[in-house]
Design a protein around this motif. Sequence first.
Motif, mmCIF file in Angstrom:
data_model
loop_
_atom_site.group_PDB
_atom_site.id
_atom_site.type_symbol
_atom_site.label_atom_id
_atom_site.label_comp_id
_atom_site.label_asym_id
_atom_site.label_seq_id
_atom_site.Cartn_x
_atom_site.Cartn_y
_atom_site.Cartn_z
ATOM 1 N N ILE A 91 0.863 -1.194 0.000
ATOM 2 C CA ILE A 91 0.000 0.000 0.000
ATOM 3 C C ILE A 91 0.889 1.230 0.000
ATOM 4 O O ILE A 91 1.833 1.311 0.781
ATOM 5 C CB ILE A 91 -0.864 0.010 1.283
ATOM 6 N N MET A 92 0.573 2.186 -0.863
ATOM 7 C CA MET A 92 1.380 3.414 -0.838
ATOM 8 C C MET A 92 0.527 4.631 -1.188
ATOM 9 O O MET A 92 -0.596 4.495 -1.676
ATOM 10 C CB MET A 92 2.587 3.292 -1.783
ATOM 11 N N PRO A 93 1.048 5.832 -0.937
ATOM 12 C CA PRO A 93 0.282 7.036 -1.247
ATOM 13 C C PRO A 93 0.063 7.156 -2.762
ATOM 14 O O PRO A 93 0.902 6.710 -3.545
ATOM 15 C CB PRO A 93 1.182 8.180 -0.772
ATOM 16 N N GLY A 94 -1.041 7.749 -3.165
ATOM 17 C CA GLY A 94 -1.282 8.012 -4.589
ATOM 18 C C GLY A 94 -0.169 8.854 -5.177
ATOM 19 O O GLY A 94 0.411 9.707 -4.499
ATOM 20 N N LEU A 95 0.141 8.614 -6.455
ATOM 21 C CA LEU A 95 1.231 9.327 -7.117
ATOM 22 C C LEU A 95 0.719 10.600 -7.787
ATOM 23 O O LEU A 95 -0.462 10.707 -8.124
ATOM 24 C CB LEU A 95 1.883 8.412 -8.158
ATOM 25 N N VAL A 96 1.620 11.543 -7.971
ATOM 26 C CA VAL A 96 1.291 12.835 -8.578
ATOM 27 C C VAL A 96 2.008 12.964 -9.917
ATOM 28 O O VAL A 96 3.240 12.953 -9.962
ATOM 29 C CB VAL A 96 1.732 13.996 -7.654
ATOM 30 N N ASN A 97 1.255 13.064 -10.994
ATOM 31 C CA ASN A 97 1.846 13.397 -12.289
ATOM 32 C C ASN A 97 1.812 14.918 -12.409
ATOM 33 O O ASN A 97 0.768 15.512 -12.669
ATOM 34 C CB ASN A 97 1.060 12.746 -13.429
ATOM 35 N N ALA A 98 2.962 15.534 -12.244
ATOM 36 C CA ALA A 98 3.014 16.979 -12.038
ATOM 37 C C ALA A 98 3.072 17.805 -13.326
ATOM 38 O O ALA A 98 3.251 19.032 -13.259
ATOM 39 C CB ALA A 98 4.203 17.312 -11.144
ATOM 40 N N HIS A 99 2.926 17.163 -14.474
ATOM 41 C CA HIS A 99 3.023 17.919 -15.728
ATOM 42 C C HIS A 99 2.381 17.081 -16.823
ATOM 43 O O HIS A 99 2.987 16.142 -17.343
ATOM 44 C CB HIS A 99 4.502 18.202 -16.036
ATOM 45 N N HIS A 100 1.163 17.431 -17.177
ATOM 46 C CA HIS A 100 0.389 16.634 -18.122
ATOM 47 C C HIS A 100 -0.386 17.541 -19.073
ATOM 48 O O HIS A 100 -0.822 18.608 -18.681
ATOM 49 C CB HIS A 100 -0.589 15.742 -17.344
ATOM 50 N N HIS A 101 -0.537 17.098 -20.323
ATOM 51 C CA HIS A 101 -1.257 17.937 -21.284
ATOM 52 C C HIS A 101 -2.429 17.251 -21.982
ATOM 53 O O HIS A 101 -3.498 17.827 -22.073
ATOM 54 C CB HIS A 101 -0.311 18.428 -22.392
ATOM 55 N N VAL A 102 -2.184 16.074 -22.558
ATOM 56 C CA VAL A 102 -3.150 15.542 -23.525
ATOM 57 C C VAL A 102 -3.398 14.049 -23.357
ATOM 58 O O VAL A 102 -2.690 13.371 -22.618
ATOM 59 C CB VAL A 102 -2.625 15.737 -24.975
ATOM 60 N N GLY A 103 -4.400 13.554 -24.086
ATOM 61 C CA GLY A 103 -4.723 12.134 -24.112
ATOM 62 C C GLY A 103 -3.963 11.420 -25.210
ATOM 63 O O GLY A 103 -2.844 10.951 -24.997
ATOM 64 N N LEU A 104 -4.543 11.336 -26.406
ATOM 65 C CA LEU A 104 -3.807 10.752 -27.525
ATOM 66 C C LEU A 104 -2.477 11.480 -27.651
ATOM 67 O O LEU A 104 -2.422 12.718 -27.598
ATOM 68 C CB LEU A 104 -4.601 10.877 -28.827
ATOM 69 N N GLU A 143 -4.226 3.730 -13.833
ATOM 70 C CA GLU A 143 -3.711 2.355 -13.909
ATOM 71 C C GLU A 143 -2.254 2.253 -13.466
ATOM 72 O O GLU A 143 -1.779 1.174 -13.126
ATOM 73 C CB GLU A 143 -3.843 1.818 -15.341
ATOM 74 N N SER A 144 -1.528 3.363 -13.513
ATOM 75 C CA SER A 144 -0.139 3.309 -13.044
ATOM 76 C C SER A 144 0.015 3.962 -11.672
ATOM 77 O O SER A 144 1.132 4.254 -11.248
ATOM 78 C CB SER A 144 0.792 3.957 -14.076
ATOM 79 N N GLY A 145 -1.094 4.188 -10.982
ATOM 80 C CA GLY A 145 -1.022 4.661 -9.598
ATOM 81 C C GLY A 145 -1.136 6.159 -9.408
ATOM 82 O O GLY A 145 -0.987 6.659 -8.296
ATOM 83 N N ALA A 179 3.884 12.449 -23.149
ATOM 84 C CA ALA A 179 3.930 10.987 -23.132
ATOM 85 C C ALA A 179 5.286 10.544 -22.605
ATOM 86 O O ALA A 179 6.296 11.238 -22.769
ATOM 87 C CB ALA A 179 3.712 10.402 -24.520
ATOM 88 N N GLY A 180 5.300 9.382 -21.973
ATOM 89 C CA GLY A 180 6.539 8.852 -21.417
ATOM 90 C C GLY A 180 7.380 8.139 -22.463
ATOM 91 O O GLY A 180 7.074 8.163 -23.663
ATOM 92 N N ILE A 181 8.425 7.502 -22.003
ATOM 93 C CA ILE A 181 9.378 6.835 -22.893
ATOM 94 C C ILE A 181 8.690 5.781 -23.751
ATOM 95 O O ILE A 181 9.100 5.516 -24.870
ATOM 96 C CB ILE A 181 10.554 6.237 -22.075
ATOM 97 N N ASN A 182 7.610 5.172 -23.257
ATOM 98 C CA ASN A 182 6.886 4.152 -24.024
ATOM 99 C C ASN A 182 5.666 4.711 -24.750
ATOM 100 O O ASN A 182 4.768 3.959 -25.130
ATOM 101 C CB ASN A 182 6.471 3.005 -23.100
ATOM 102 N N ASP A 183 5.623 6.029 -24.904
ATOM 103 C CA ASP A 183 4.508 6.703 -25.570
ATOM 104 C C ASP A 183 3.175 6.428 -24.865
ATOM 105 O O ASP A 183 2.129 6.300 -25.510
ATOM 106 C CB ASP A 183 4.423 6.312 -27.061
ATOM 107 N N ASP A 184 3.245 6.324 -23.547
ATOM 108 C CA ASP A 184 2.002 6.220 -22.777
ATOM 109 C C ASP A 184 2.180 7.013 -21.484
ATOM 110 O O ASP A 184 3.152 7.768 -21.352
ATOM 111 C CB ASP A 184 1.639 4.749 -22.516
ATOM 112 N N ARG A 185 1.252 6.836 -20.561
ATOM 113 C CA ARG A 185 1.342 7.560 -19.289
ATOM 114 C C ARG A 185 1.502 6.540 -18.187
ATOM 115 O O ARG A 185 0.514 6.053 -17.642
ATOM 116 C CB ARG A 185 0.097 8.442 -19.069
ATOM 117 N N ASP A 186 2.747 6.180 -17.918
ATOM 118 C CA ASP A 186 3.045 5.161 -16.921
ATOM 119 C C ASP A 186 3.975 5.794 -15.896
ATOM 120 O O ASP A 186 5.163 5.960 -16.128
ATOM 121 C CB ASP A 186 3.702 3.963 -17.608
ATOM 122 N N MET A 187 3.411 6.149 -14.761
ATOM 123 C CA MET A 187 4.165 6.900 -13.759
ATOM 124 C C MET A 187 5.281 6.057 -13.150
ATOM 125 O O MET A 187 6.355 6.587 -12.841
ATOM 126 C CB MET A 187 3.197 7.384 -12.674
#
Lengths: 514, 514
Positions: free
Chosen positions: A62-75, A115-117, A343-351
Motif C-alpha cells: 500500500i502506498m500514497p497516490g502518485l502525482v503526475n506533475a506535468h500533463h497535457h493531452v490524451g492521444l 492504472e499506473s497509480g 507521453a513517457g518513454i513508451n509513448d504512454d502515461r506510466d508513472m
Amino acid sequence: MASSIVRGKYLISKVMSPTEATVIADGAVYQRDGEVVEIGTYADLAGRYSPDEVIGSPEHVIMPGLVNAHHHVGLTPFQLGSPDYPLELWLASRVAARDVDPYLDTLYSAFEMIESGVTTVQHLHSARRGPAPTWPKLADQVLRAYRDIGMRTSYAFGFRDQNRLVYGPDEEFVKGLPPDLAPDVSALLGGMAIDFDQYISSLFVDLYESWGRNRAERVRIWLAPTNLHWCSDKVLVAVKEYATRYRAGIHIHLLETVYQKLYAQRRFGVSAVRHLYDLGFLGPEVTLGHGVWLTEEDVELVARTGTCICHNPSSNLRLQSGIAPVNYFAERGVRVGLGIDEAGINDDRDMLQEMRLALKLHRVPGMGRAVPTSPQVLQMATQHGVHTTGFADRIGSLEPGKSADIVVMSLRNIAEPYLDAEVPIVDAVVHRGRSADVETVLIAGEVVMRDRHFTRVNKAEVLRELATSLKAPLRPDEVKRRELTRQLFPYVRRFYDGWIPPEGEPFYRQNQRG
Amino acid sequence: MASSIVRGKYLISKVMSPTEATVIADGAVYQRDGEVVEIGTYADLAGRYSPDEVIGSPEHVIMPGLVNAHHHVGLTPFQLGSPDYPLELWLASRVAARDVDPYLDTLYSAFEMIESGVTTVQHLHSARRGPAPTWPKLADQVLRAYRDIGMRTSYAFGFRDQNRLVYGPDEEFVKGLPPDLAPDVSALLGGMAIDFDQYISSLFVDLYESWGRNRAERVRIWLAPTNLHWCSDKVLVAVKEYATRYRAGIHIHLLETVYQKLYAQRRFGVSAVRHLYDLGFLGPEVTLGHGVWLTEEDVELVARTGTCICHNPSSNLRLQSGIAPVNYFAERGVRVGLGIDEAGINDDRDMLQEMRLALKLHRVPGMGRAVPTSPQVLQMATQHGVHTTGFADRIGSLEPGKSADIVVMSLRNIAEPYLDAEVPIVDAVVHRGRSADVETVLIAGEVVMRDRHFTRVNKAEVLRELATSLKAPLRPDEVKRRELTRQLFPYVRRFYDGWIPPEGEPFYRQNQRG
C-alpha cells in the motif's frame, strides 16, 4: 462516503530521507469519509474499527497516490502523427494535429494514469488553435472528464500572447515567409489570439468560481503563463498578482531547451530565471516545468525563493532537450516533482516507468557521487510533487488528517519468484513495480479503480467512442492544416540557423572524446 | 519440421537505411523446415503454397526475431540482494549472491526474453565462484535449458585469471586486508582459479564438440575473455588463436567504466583499445561489450578492424557507467548490437524496452544532429546484433534462405484507439510495441511460444520449482559469504580512492553549469 481499511504486507506511509521511509509491516490505513483517520498494523486497526470494507491483503503493498506533475493531452502527439523532433520543430509540427474530443481524450490518459497509480494530475491545457471564445468549453470538457472518473485535478489553462511559432515576433516571422504561405499562417495565428483580461476572466476566474473556488476536495484552478518567450513581462507580473489574490499556484515551462536559454539571454541580457527573479515572479507557489538548462546561479535563485521544479525525463529525452541536472537540484535542496508531459518513454502515461527513468538517468559516473535513491524518487512522485499542485497539505503521504489517496499494488511481480529478504520495500517497488501490478486505487477514500476495473466510467465504451470519433477521414481544414505545416516546417527550422549553443562545463559527464 | 505461412498487416523484412525498411503490406513469410522460402503478399503466397498452418492475421505485424547480444543470468542481481552500485562495487557485492539452479535460472530469463521477441541470445556465462571443475556442469545446464525451450544460443564461458576483486593484483589487495579477513578472501579467490588450458579444453573445446561443432542450427560456442583487466596478454593472444582455428567469435567486456579506462592507461600507457589493436586482437569476429569510454581514436581502430560493439544502455545507467557514444559509433560506421546485460531498466529482460531506451537516450540537444532512428534501433536489435553472435549469415532479416526466426506482434496497443495513417510501421513498433504485444514466436520455423504459451516448457511449473528451490533459508556458507562481502566492501571502495577521472571533452552535452 464510507469507511474502509486498506491493508498490505507493507504500508509505505511517508519518505523520511533519501535512505529511509516509514513502512509498517502487515500495515493498514483506516479511512473515513475520504480522510485518513489512523495508520497502524492491520491487526490493531481491525480490532478497533468496523469499516464498511477491507481492501488489500498480505499479498499487496500500500502506498500514497502518485502525482503526475506535468500533463497535457490524451492521444499522444506520436499517435496523432507528430514524430519526435527537437522541441522547437515538434511544436511547429503539432499545428497539423487533428482535433480530438477533449472529454474522451482526457479520459483516455486518465485511464493510463490511474492504472499506473496516479491519483493527482497537474493538467496544463494548451489550446493549439482558436478561436479563443471556444476555449472555456474545452476547459469544461476536460474538467468534467476528471470529475466523472474521480481524479484529483490541479488544472491550468495556458496563456500565450507572442512568439507563437518561433522564438521571435510572430509578425516578423510571417513577413519572412513566401507570399503564398504568409496569409494562411497569419490567419492561423490570428485565430489563436486571446486577450489577457479575457484569459483571466474566462479561463481562470470563471473556472475558479464554477469549480469550487479552490476549496473543493478534488479540483484546483491554477494559472499557466506557458513559457517565458510566450509572455510579456506585463502578463507575468499580472499573473503573479492574480495568483496571490486567489491563492492559486502558477506552472510555467522554463528552460526546457538550450535554445530557450539563448533566447532569454538575447531578450533580457540575463538568464530566464534571473529575469523572473527580478520581476518578483518566483516563489513557493511557482513551479518551473522542465528546467533542463538552469545554471548553478539559476538554481541558487530557485532554492532561495522556494520555487519548485517539475522534472520530465522522458519528454526531455524524446524532444532532444537534454537531461535536467536533478542531482544538483537535490544538492541545493530544491523541491522537484515528476511529470510525464505529453507521453513517457513508451509513448504512454506510466508513472512507475517515469519514476524508474528518473531513478536511473542521473547516475553520473564517479564513486561517492550522490544520485537519486528509490525513496527520493518516490518522494518526487508524492511529497515533493504535491507542492507543484494545489493540494500541497492534503496529500502526498498516508498519515492521519490527509486525504485518502491510496494505491494498492500486487506484490506478485515485485517479489516472485524470489526477492532477497534484505531488499527494502521502497526499493523493490521503485525498481520493479509495474503499472500492471496496480490493482486498486482510492481517491479521497473512494475506489475509482477496483481490480483493474474503473468504477465510474466504462473504459471499453470510452475507447470505442474515441476510436469511432477518429474513424472519419480528415476534414478539409485538417488536410489543409497538415499541408500548411509541411510548408512551414523548413522556415521554422531555418529560423534557428546560427543559434549555436555555447559549449560550457556540463553538470553531467557520461562519456569522453579523448 | 513442417511448413507455415506467417502473415500480418505488415511484414517488416529488413532495414535498408536509417530512414527506410522493406515492409510488405498484407505481407507474409512462407517457411519450410525452418528456412524462409519466400516473402510476399499473403494473397500471393497463400495462392501458391499449401502450408501446414497459417499463423498471424491482418491484426498483426511480423518482424525478424530480436537478438539480445549481451546476457548473463536469470534472477537479477537486484532480486538476489545486490543493489545497483557503481560497477566496481557492485561486482564485489555480488560475491554474496546465493546459488541458483542454473537450469531453472536460465529458463526464467528465457521466458522474459522470448516474451519480448528475443529469439537469439548471446549468453556470457560468468561463474562467480568455484570450484572450477564444477563449471562444465553449469555450462551444460545452461545450454540444456536453452535447448529445451528452443532458443537460439551463442554461448561463451567467461575467463578471468587476475585482478578479480579490484583493478590490481589479487595478492596485493589481499595483503592490504585486515588479518581476520585476508584468509577467507584468499580462500574465496583460490576456489575461483582456473588454468587457461583447462578453460579451453573443458569450457570451449568440449562444449564445441558436444554441442554440434558450431554447425548445429541453434547453438554456437564462443570465447569470452571477460575483460582486459581480468586477462594476461598471453591469454588474449591465445584466445584469438583458438577463435581463428575454430572459427568462433569472441566477446570481451571493454571500457565499461571510466575506471577501466584509467586502469588501461596505468597498465599499458595506451588506451585499452589501442592495446588490443597492437596485440592483433581486434577484428570482425570480436565484439566489445559496453564500450562506454572509447575515445574518438579508439572508435577509429574499432571501425578500421570491423570490430563490433554491444551497447547495453540500461546496464550502463544502472551501474553508473555512463552513456556509450552511440551517435559517434554510427557516424564512424561501426556495427552496434544491443544487449540487456544482467537486467534492463525495469529489472527484467524486455528487449522492446531496451530498444526504446536506446532510441531515446542518445538524443543530444542541437537541431540537425544525427540521432538514432527507429530503423537504426531495429537494425541494432537484428541485422547488426547478429554479427555479435555466431549466427551472422543465418538470421537478422526475413529473406529467402534465412532461418525462420519470426515475431508475431498484435497491433492492438500499437495502433488503437488511433494511429495516424502516415506513421511508418517500424516507427510505431519501436515507439509503442510492448512485450505484452508479442503473441507468437518462431525459432527456426518452430513455434516456441504460441499466444503467450510456451510450447515446450511448462512456465508455471518452472517458476514454481524455482521459487521452491529458493524457499530454504540461506545455507551456512551463503550466510558466511554475505558477511564476508559486507566486510570486504569498504576495502574495495577504498582501493579506488584517488582514481580521479580526468575531465575531458564529452561526446554528449545534456546540461550546463554556467
